[in-house]
Design an enzyme around this catalytic site. Structure first.
Site: not given
Ligand code: CP3
Length: 321
Positions: A6, A128
């Site tokens: 984002r 999770y």
């Molecule tokens: O840069 C990239 O494109 C890599 C892709 C990537 C995403 N998630 C996309 C994503 C990777 C490597 C992850 C890993 C991930 N996802 C982890 C491990 C890394 C870490 O941060 O500890 C975990 C725990 C998750 C689970 C997850 N996914 C959560 C907790 C959330 C919500 C958090 C938030 O910021 O709202 C997500 C959503 C997510 N996955 C987003 C992205 C880019 C946020 C995108 C959005 O809301 O549009």
């Protein structure tokens, strides 16, 4: 860590039209989003746009991403029947869209920068699945560990098999490095890590020896777990900012690379602080081979794009003296 997301206007524009799950499920959109940060900055590697939680869907778990809340699971896995119902299916059936996105991105960036594939580690995914979403205390997860160790073992084994075959498939589809995210393992002390996590991690890294690509083993809050994580496996250990990089490297020991470890919040700080903190990290390395500069955790949505650009420049222009 996350590269896409984002903080990028071009990402937010796509997100106005599509849900997060729609973007993950579409190989075309996932490939496009993967390339957004690569086009915007002079990054040294690309990480595929996917999520650690996607393999849970193929196992029969109902996954949603709720705006302003994060991941939510419709049918949390808390009883023996729920664990028994989880399916271990081949990634070619359940995660073909990620494999296709990897092939598409690889063909775009081949010979320029390497492509990183990834998966969540069993403990983080189990947390999770059991909690039903994000958690602070992981009480239900620890509850299953302590009260029903055999059930917890069955769940961890199913996750281990799913993740191992997914990572092998990602390497076969074109990932040149694979990273395992054990993001929440730092909620455990070393004794519990050894008993409830390390055997499964060891099994995954054992399998990855057949992948033909190097691996990165990442967690947060892992200061006292680093030697055990090193024993479990991984060519590189990824660390967050809570431990100074030189201390972390000493704990990991020789022969293993290290990845990290700028606090992502520093990207929101003034330029002077950004330059200073980045210099401190690079100074601790003193030109020793085996360091991959990275953030210590995911990039924050309010990060200014110009700060990311200047961070890349600072790292690229750094001269060890
Ligand atoms: O840069 C990239 O494109 C890599 C892709 C990537 C995403 N998630 C996309 C994503 C990777 C490597 C992850 C890993 C991930 N996802 C982890 C491990 C890394 C870490 O941060 O500890 C975990 C725990 C998750 C689970 C997850 N996914 C959560 C907790 C959330 C919500 C958090 C938030 O910021 O709202 C997500 C959503 C997510 N996955 C987003 C992205 C880019 C946020 C995108 C959005 O809301 O549009």
């Amino acid at each position: 860590m996350r590269q896409a997301g984002r903080y990028l206007a071009e990402y937010r524009k796509l997100r106005e039209k599509y849900s997060l799950l729609d973007m993950f499920h579409s190989p075309e959109l996932a490939a496009k989003v993967t390339l957004q940060p690569v086009t915007a900055f002079e990054l040294d590697a690309a990480i595929i746009f996917a999520d650690i939680l996607l393999p849970l869907e193929g196992m029969g778990i109902k996954l949603e991403f709720v705006e302003k809340e994060g991941p939510r699971i419709g049918n949390p896995v808390r009883a023996a029947a729920a664990v028994a119902a989880l399916k271990v299916r081949p990634p070619s059936e359940t995660l073909a869209y990620v494999l296709e996105a990897l092939r598409a991105v690889r063909s775009e960036i081949d010979g320029k920068i390497p492509l990183i594939g990834f998966a969540g580690a069993p403990f983080t995914l189990a947390s999770y699945a059991i909690e039903g979403g994000s958690s602070r205390s992981f009480l239900r997860t620890k509850g299953m560990m302590y009260e029903s160790p055999e059930l917890f073992d069955q769940l961890m084994k199913k996750l281990t098999d799913t993740i191992s075959s997914f990572l092998l498939a990602q390497a076969a589809a074109g990932a040149q490095v694979v990273q395992l995210f054990d993001s929440w393992v730092g909620c455990l002390g070393p004794a519990d890590y050894r008993d409830y996590v390390q055997p499964y991690m060891r099994a995954i890294f054992q399998t990855l020896k057949h992948a033909g690509v190097p691996s990165i083993h990442f967690g947060t809050g892992t200061a006292d777990l680093l030697p055990l994580m090193r024993q479990a496996g991984g060519d590189v250990i990824g660390v967050d900012w809570r431990t100074p990089l030189d201390t972390a490297w000493e704990r990991i020991g020789p022969g293993t690379g290290i990845q990290g470890n700028l606090d992502p919040a520093v990207l929101i700080a003034p330029q002077k602080v950004l330059a200073q903190r980045t210099g401190e990290i690079l100074g601790k390395i003193q030109g020793r081979p085996g360091h991959i500069f990275n953030l210590g955790h995911g990039i924050l949505p309010s990060t200014p794009v110009d700060s990311v650009r200047s961070l890349v420049d600072i790292v690229h222009n750094y001269q060890a003296n």
